[in-house]
Design an enzyme around this catalytic site. Structure first.
Site, PDB file in Angstrom:
ATOM      1  CB  SER A   9     -28.120 -20.403  87.755  1.00  0.00           C
ATOM      2  OG  SER A   9     -29.127 -21.656  87.433  1.00  0.00           O
ATOM      3  CG  HIS A  35     -25.833 -21.461  83.866  1.00  0.00           C
ATOM      4  ND1 HIS A  35     -24.973 -21.942  83.150  1.00  0.00           N
ATOM      5  CD2 HIS A  35     -26.472 -22.703  84.634  1.00  0.00           C
ATOM      6  CE1 HIS A  35     -24.787 -23.271  83.165  1.00  0.00           C
ATOM      7  NE2 HIS A  35     -26.049 -23.541  84.046  1.00  0.00           N
ATOM      8  CG  ASP A  37     -29.378 -24.660  84.946  1.00  0.00           C
ATOM      9  OD1 ASP A  37     -29.545 -23.920  85.967  1.00  0.00           O
ATOM     10  OD2 ASP A  37     -28.354 -25.157  84.553  1.00  0.00           O
ATOM     11  CG  MET A  39     -32.942 -29.295  84.270  1.00  0.00           C
ATOM     12  SD  MET A  39     -33.262 -29.384  86.021  1.00  0.00           S
ATOM     13  CE  MET A  39     -32.102 -28.137  86.545  1.00  0.00           C
ATOM     14  CG  HIS A  68     -25.937 -26.927  82.127  1.00  0.00           C
ATOM     15  ND1 HIS A  68     -25.893 -26.918  83.596  1.00  0.00           N
ATOM     16  CD2 HIS A  68     -25.523 -27.887  81.686  1.00  0.00           C
ATOM     17  CE1 HIS A  68     -25.308 -27.999  83.903  1.00  0.00           C
ATOM     18  NE2 HIS A  68     -25.305 -28.806  82.846  1.00  0.00           N
ATOM     19  CG  MET A  70     -28.190 -30.549  82.941  1.00  0.00           C
ATOM     20  SD  MET A  70     -28.731 -29.703  84.696  1.00  0.00           S
ATOM     21  CE  MET A  70     -29.335 -28.154  83.920  1.00  0.00           C
ATOM     22  CG  MET A 139     -22.186 -30.618  86.676  1.00  0.00           C
ATOM     23  SD  MET A 139     -23.278 -28.841  86.446  1.00  0.00           S
ATOM     24  CE  MET A 139     -24.318 -29.153  87.665  1.00  0.00           C
ATOM     25  N   GLY A 144     -29.688 -30.905  88.635  1.00  0.00           N
ATOM     26  CA  GLY A 144     -31.026 -31.392  88.625  1.00  0.00           C
ATOM     27  C   GLY A 144     -31.881 -30.297  89.650  1.00  0.00           C
ATOM     28  N   GLY A 147     -29.922 -24.909  94.920  1.00  0.00           N
ATOM     29  CA  GLY A 147     -29.815 -24.959  96.181  1.00  0.00           C
ATOM     30  C   GLY A 147     -29.409 -25.992  97.131  1.00  0.00           C
ATOM     31  CG  ASP A 177     -24.194 -25.251  87.066  1.00  0.00           C
ATOM     32  OD1 ASP A 177     -24.510 -25.418  85.878  1.00  0.00           O
ATOM     33  OD2 ASP A 177     -24.606 -24.529  88.028  1.00  0.00           O
ATOM     34  N   GLY A 178     -23.122 -25.226  90.689  1.00  0.00           N
ATOM     35  CA  GLY A 178     -23.870 -25.662  92.000  1.00  0.00           C
ATOM     36  C   GLY A 178     -23.404 -25.433  93.003  1.00  0.00           C
TER      37      GLY A 178
HETATM   38  C1  DX5 Z   1     -28.458 -27.505  88.896  1.00  0.00           C
HETATM   39  C2  DX5 Z   1     -28.264 -26.559  87.823  1.00  0.00           C
HETATM   40  C3  DX5 Z   1     -27.477 -25.291  88.270  1.00  0.00           C
HETATM   41  C4  DX5 Z   1     -28.090 -24.657  89.461  1.00  0.00           C
HETATM   42  C5  DX5 Z   1     -27.300 -23.986  90.356  1.00  0.00           C
HETATM   43  O1  DX5 Z   1     -28.753 -28.617  88.063  1.00  0.00           O
HETATM   44  O2  DX5 Z   1     -27.222 -27.136  86.783  1.00  0.00           O
HETATM   45  O3  DX5 Z   1     -27.005 -24.355  87.210  1.00  0.00           O
HETATM   46  O4  DX5 Z   1     -29.137 -23.828  88.972  1.00  0.00           O
HETATM   47  O5  DX5 Z   1     -28.035 -23.471  91.495  1.00  0.00           O
HETATM   48  P1  DX5 Z   1     -27.401 -23.141  92.779  1.00  0.00           P
HETATM   49  O6  DX5 Z   1     -26.420 -22.016  92.616  1.00  0.00           O
HETATM   50  O7  DX5 Z   1     -28.643 -22.531  93.523  1.00  0.00           O
HETATM   51  O8  DX5 Z   1     -26.853 -24.252  93.312  1.00  0.00           O
HETATM   52 ZN    ZN Z   2     -26.370 -25.486  85.109  1.00  0.00          ZN
END
Ligand code: DX5
Ligand code: ZN
Length: 221
Positions: A9, A35, A37, A39, A68, A70, A139, A144, A147, A177-178
């Site tokens: 990601s 991946h 993200d 937002m 992705h 969001m 998820m 959002g 980490g 994811d996450g």
């Molecule tokens: C969170 C994202 C994830 C995030 C994952 O909103 O959708 O893709 O980047 O990051 P880690 O693997 O650090 O949890």
């Molecule tokens: Zn994601």
């Protein structure tokens, strides 16, 4: 069944040097996806990248762009992200917009499509779309931010969705994811996931190729 894939990601990369972070992922053995993200500060309390960022990254990479969205209104951005180089586009089931139509639009534009639910959303919300997608994203953190800690309560949802896939012979990937690291990723794999988004754990790992090999499983393992 699908060959397991680790999708680093890029949110966990360096946002002032994204091309470098992307290149680091691309140079890691076994990495074929990235991946990305997106937002909007409404559906999730954060902002990340736009279509121009994706377009500028596209030129320098051969990776499969797994985008992705969001967003509260993803249907307004499908064309822009696919023109920018998105190859899979995943939308969320929670906001109110024409979801089935949007999934059709993503495929009509030549990308594969995914449907996603947050940890607190019941898997039943996926049911109307299971015949119309190429990927189901579960998820394992509240979206959002990178980490965050992995949500164990999502494991039974992965199992349920994997059971549906088995039962109906669906061909879609199951992506998580996450908070995915070696330990949580292997638990997701045992539950039926085959596609692993990893941000923090991937970029911070001392030996990224070993991280990927462990989750993707060395051939013949
Ligand atoms: C969170 C994202 C994830 C995030 C994952 O909103 O959708 O893709 O980047 O990051 P880690 O693997 O650090 O949890
Ligand atoms: Zn994601």
């Amino acid at each position: 069944s699908h060959r397991p894939i680790v999708a680093p990601s890029i949110l966990a990369g360096n946002h002032a040097r994204l091309a470098d972070s992307l290149a680091q992922a691309e140079q890691t053995d076994g990495v074929f996806w990235v991946h990305i993200d997106i937002m909007d500060g409404h559906f999730v309390p954060n902002l990340s990248f736009g279509p121009q960022t994706v377009a500028d990254l596209r030129g320098g990479s051969e990776l499969f762009f797994d985008v992705h969205l969001m967003l509260d209104n993803p249907h307004l951005y499908i064309d822009a992200f696919i023109k920018a180089g998105a190859q899979n586009v995943t939308i969320h089931a929670e906001p109110d917009y024409p979801k089935a139509e949007t999934l059709r639009q993503i495929r009509a534009q030549g990308a594969t499509c995914g449907i996603c639910i947050n940890p607190g959303t019941p898997v039943e919300m996926l049911e109307p779309y299971l015949e119309a997608v190429d990927l189901v994203l579960l998820m394992t953190v509240q979206p959002g931010f990178g980490g965050q800690s992995f949500r164990e309560d999502v494991l039974p949802k992965i199992e349920k969705v994997a059971h549906w896939r088995e039962q109906h012979g669906y061909q879609w990937r199951i992506e998580v994811d996450g908070g995915v690291n070696l330990e949580t990723g292997l638990r997701c794999r045992d539950a039926g996931a085959d596609t692993f988004v990893a941000g923090t754990a991937f970029f911070k790992h001392a030996d990224r190729a070993e991280f990927v090999r462990t989750l993707e499983g060395a051939p013949g393992e």
